[in-house]
Design a protein around this motif. Structure first.
Motif, mmCIF file in Angstrom:
data_model
loop_
_atom_site.group_PDB
_atom_site.id
_atom_site.type_symbol
_atom_site.label_atom_id
_atom_site.label_comp_id
_atom_site.label_asym_id
_atom_site.label_seq_id
_atom_site.Cartn_x
_atom_site.Cartn_y
_atom_site.Cartn_z
ATOM 1 N N ASP A 79 3.931 -2.225 8.699
ATOM 2 C CA ASP A 79 5.256 -2.377 8.183
ATOM 3 C C ASP A 79 5.757 -1.710 7.135
ATOM 4 O OD1 ASP A 79 5.937 -4.355 10.264
ATOM 5 O OD2 ASP A 79 4.451 -5.773 9.373
ATOM 6 N N GLU A 80 6.405 -0.654 7.277
ATOM 7 C CA GLU A 80 7.086 0.070 6.313
ATOM 8 C C GLU A 80 8.173 -0.874 5.453
ATOM 9 O OE1 GLU A 80 8.344 3.895 7.045
ATOM 10 O OE2 GLU A 80 6.545 4.517 8.395
ATOM 11 N N HIS A 81 8.361 -0.496 4.210
ATOM 12 C CA HIS A 81 9.072 -1.319 3.228
ATOM 13 C C HIS A 81 10.514 -0.940 3.676
ATOM 14 C CE1 HIS A 81 6.074 -3.118 0.068
ATOM 15 N NE2 HIS A 81 5.594 -3.217 1.351
ATOM 16 N N THR A 82 11.126 -1.730 4.760
ATOM 17 C CA THR A 82 12.664 -1.392 5.085
ATOM 18 C C THR A 82 13.238 -2.874 4.427
ATOM 19 O OG1 THR A 82 12.593 -2.502 7.222
ATOM 20 C CG2 THR A 82 12.411 -0.121 6.943
ATOM 21 N N ASP A 83 14.468 -2.808 4.310
ATOM 22 C CA ASP A 83 15.386 -3.971 3.829
ATOM 23 C C ASP A 83 15.248 -5.182 4.969
ATOM 24 O OD1 ASP A 83 16.543 -3.008 1.715
ATOM 25 O OD2 ASP A 83 18.170 -2.085 2.928
ATOM 26 N N PHE A 84 14.744 -4.825 6.294
ATOM 27 C CA PHE A 84 14.646 -5.924 7.255
ATOM 28 C C PHE A 84 13.204 -6.355 6.845
ATOM 29 C CE2 PHE A 84 12.622 -6.870 11.571
ATOM 30 C CZ PHE A 84 13.533 -7.985 11.846
ATOM 31 N N HIS A 85 12.137 -5.733 6.784
ATOM 32 C CA HIS A 85 11.131 -5.832 6.600
ATOM 33 C C HIS A 85 10.835 -6.981 5.253
ATOM 34 C CE1 HIS A 85 6.581 -6.558 6.481
ATOM 35 N NE2 HIS A 85 6.285 -6.145 5.345
ATOM 36 N N ARG A 86 11.351 -6.475 4.171
ATOM 37 C CA ARG A 86 11.395 -7.152 2.976
ATOM 38 C C ARG A 86 12.070 -8.496 3.015
ATOM 39 N NH1 ARG A 86 14.078 -5.720 -1.620
ATOM 40 N NH2 ARG A 86 15.786 -4.416 -0.364
ATOM 41 N N PHE A 87 13.035 -8.527 3.590
ATOM 42 C CA PHE A 87 13.798 -10.028 4.019
ATOM 43 C C PHE A 87 12.752 -10.944 4.817
ATOM 44 C CE2 PHE A 87 15.632 -11.022 8.362
ATOM 45 C CZ PHE A 87 15.546 -12.433 8.102
ATOM 46 N N ASN A 88 12.122 -10.414 5.697
ATOM 47 C CA ASN A 88 10.989 -11.094 6.484
ATOM 48 C C ASN A 88 9.926 -11.525 5.502
ATOM 49 O OD1 ASN A 88 11.709 -11.595 9.486
ATOM 50 N ND2 ASN A 88 11.774 -9.221 9.495
ATOM 51 N N LEU B 71 0.767 -1.314 0.139
ATOM 52 C CA LEU B 71 -0.097 0.066 -0.058
ATOM 53 C C LEU B 71 0.852 1.411 -0.029
ATOM 54 C CD1 LEU B 71 -2.576 -1.036 2.639
ATOM 55 C CD2 LEU B 71 -2.949 -1.149 0.216
ATOM 56 N N PRO B 72 0.361 2.399 -0.486
ATOM 57 C CA PRO B 72 1.198 3.615 -0.424
ATOM 58 C C PRO B 72 1.165 3.922 0.978
ATOM 59 C CG PRO B 72 -0.518 3.913 -2.300
ATOM 60 C CD PRO B 72 -0.896 2.587 -1.451
ATOM 61 N N LEU B 73 2.405 4.750 1.302
ATOM 62 C CA LEU B 73 2.378 4.746 2.850
ATOM 63 C C LEU B 73 1.525 5.568 3.550
ATOM 64 C CD1 LEU B 73 4.546 3.944 5.094
ATOM 65 C CD2 LEU B 73 5.975 6.118 4.389
#
Length: 217
Positions: A135-144, A106-108
Motif C-alpha cells: 500500500d503506497e502512502h496515498t491519502d486514502f491509505h493514510r486515512f485507512n 518502507l521506502p517505496l
C-alpha cells in the motif's frame, strides 16, 4: 467539530455510527422556526466516506495514485502467514480487530521488492491462502491506517493543510444492512439545522435497522 452517536450493529453487536453532526463554524441563518434545511441524501458507501473542506477534497489522492511521500506499507496474512514470518519476518499489526504481519513506512523501492519477494516465495503452494498487500502512502491509505485501531473505524489526517475525517464502514454491516446503496433507495437525508450553541450544523442520521425491511430508508 464532528460528533457521532452510535447504535449496536444488528449483525455482530459492535458499535456503528447512527448519527453524524458536523459543526460548520457559521451562525444559524435558517428559518425562524429552526426547521431543518434538506441538503440531499447520502448512502453508506462501501468505498468509505471522507468529510473535509473543499481544498482538502480537491487535493485528495486515492487508490492508484503514486505515493505522496515516497513510502509504502507491506502486509501479508492468511493460512501460511506463520511460515512466511519464519522466512521474511515482519511485525504484528492490528487492523480493525484482526492482526496481520508486515512492515510500515518502507521506502517505496524497498516495499516493492519485498512485495515481489513475497509473491515469488518458493514455498508458496497455498494460492489464495496467502494474501499480500503493498500500500503506497496515498491519502486514502493514510486515512485507512489512521482508522485501524479506532472502534468506529474512523481516522483523522491532514490533507493540503486541512483536517480530514474518514469513515471506514464495516464491510459485513454494509453488505447486509446497506446493500444496494442509492440504486435501491438506501440513502439517508442530510440536513442543515441549528446546533446546541446556535451555530449551523450538518446532521445525517441512519435510522434503526428493521429486519425484513431491506428496501426501507
Amino acid at each position: 467539530m464532528v460528533r457521532a452517536s452510535t447504535a449496536a450493529s444488528p449483525f455482530d453487536g459492535v458499535p456503528t455510527i447512527a448519527v453524524l453532526e458536523i459543526d460548520l463554524g457559521l451562525p444559524w441563518a435558517g428559518t425562524a422556526a429552526d426547521e431543518p434545511i434538506i441538503l440531499g441524501d447520502l448512502p453508506v458507501d462501501r468505498c468509505d466516506m471522507v468529510l473535509g473542506d473543499a481544498p482538502a477534497l480537491d487535493s485528495w489522492t486515492g487508490d492508484g495514485h503514486p505515493s505522496t511521500d515516497g513510502l509504502a506499507d507491506v502486509a501479508y496474512w492468511g493460512g501460511y502467514a506463520e511460515a512466511a514470518h519464519l522466512q521474511f519476518g515482519g511485525e504484528l499489526i492490528l487492523r480493525h480487530r484482526s492482526q496481520v504481519r508486515g512492515w510500515l513506512d518502507l521506502p517505496l523501492d524497498a516495499a516493492r521488492k519485498l512485495g515481489d519477494a513475497l509473491n515469488n516465495w518458493e514455498g508458496d503452494e497455498q494460492g489464495w491462502g496467502f494474501i499480500i498487500a503493498v500500500d503506497e502512502h496515498t491519502d486514502f491509505h493514510r486515512f485507512n491506517r489512521a482508522s485501524w485501531t479506532d472502534p468506529l473505524r474512523v481516522g483523522a489526517i491532514e490533507v493540503a493543510g486541512y483536517p480530514v475525517l474518514g469513515i471506514n464502514w464495516a464491510s459485513g454491516d454494509h453488505s447486509m444492512r446497506h446493500r444496494g446503496e442509492r440504486p435501491f433507495g438506501q440513502v439517508y437525508p442530510a440536513t442543515l439545522q441549528p446546533g446546541l450553541t446556535g451555530q449551523t450544523t450538518t446532521h445525517w442520521m441512519i435510522p434503526p435497522y428493521v429486519p425484513g425491511h431491506d428496501g426501507a430508508k
